[in-house]
Design a protein around this motif. Structure first.
Motif: not given
Length: 71
Positions: A20, A23-25, A34-36, A38, A44, A47
């Motif tokens: 985790e 991960l960034t979004s 909200r798109h997540t 690495c 991806k 989201y």
């Protein structure tokens, strides 16, 4: 190249086992979805879709084959 195969999942059924911290979004347009991704490799995994903000759209391509078979 990037591939995303959607599987809509209720929010309470999604959990992250490890990684985790990588991960960034991001959000754009109406800032609802909200798109997540690495921050290391750009994949991806999931989201939160604008059409279903209480759930997740999980990228099946990122799942272990055993997980897919059990679902």
């Amino acid at each position: 190249m990037s591939k995303f195969l959607h599987l809509l999942v209720p929010g309470d059924k999604v959990g992250i086992e490890c990684g985790e911290e990588f991960l960034t979004s991001y959000q754009f347009n109406k800032n609802v979805a909200r798109h997540t991704f690495c921050r290391i490799c750009g994949v991806k995994p999931f989201y939160r879709p604008r059409s279903s903000p209480s759930g997740f759209s999980v990228n099946i391509v990122c799942l272990d084959k055993r997980t897919i078979e059990s679902v």
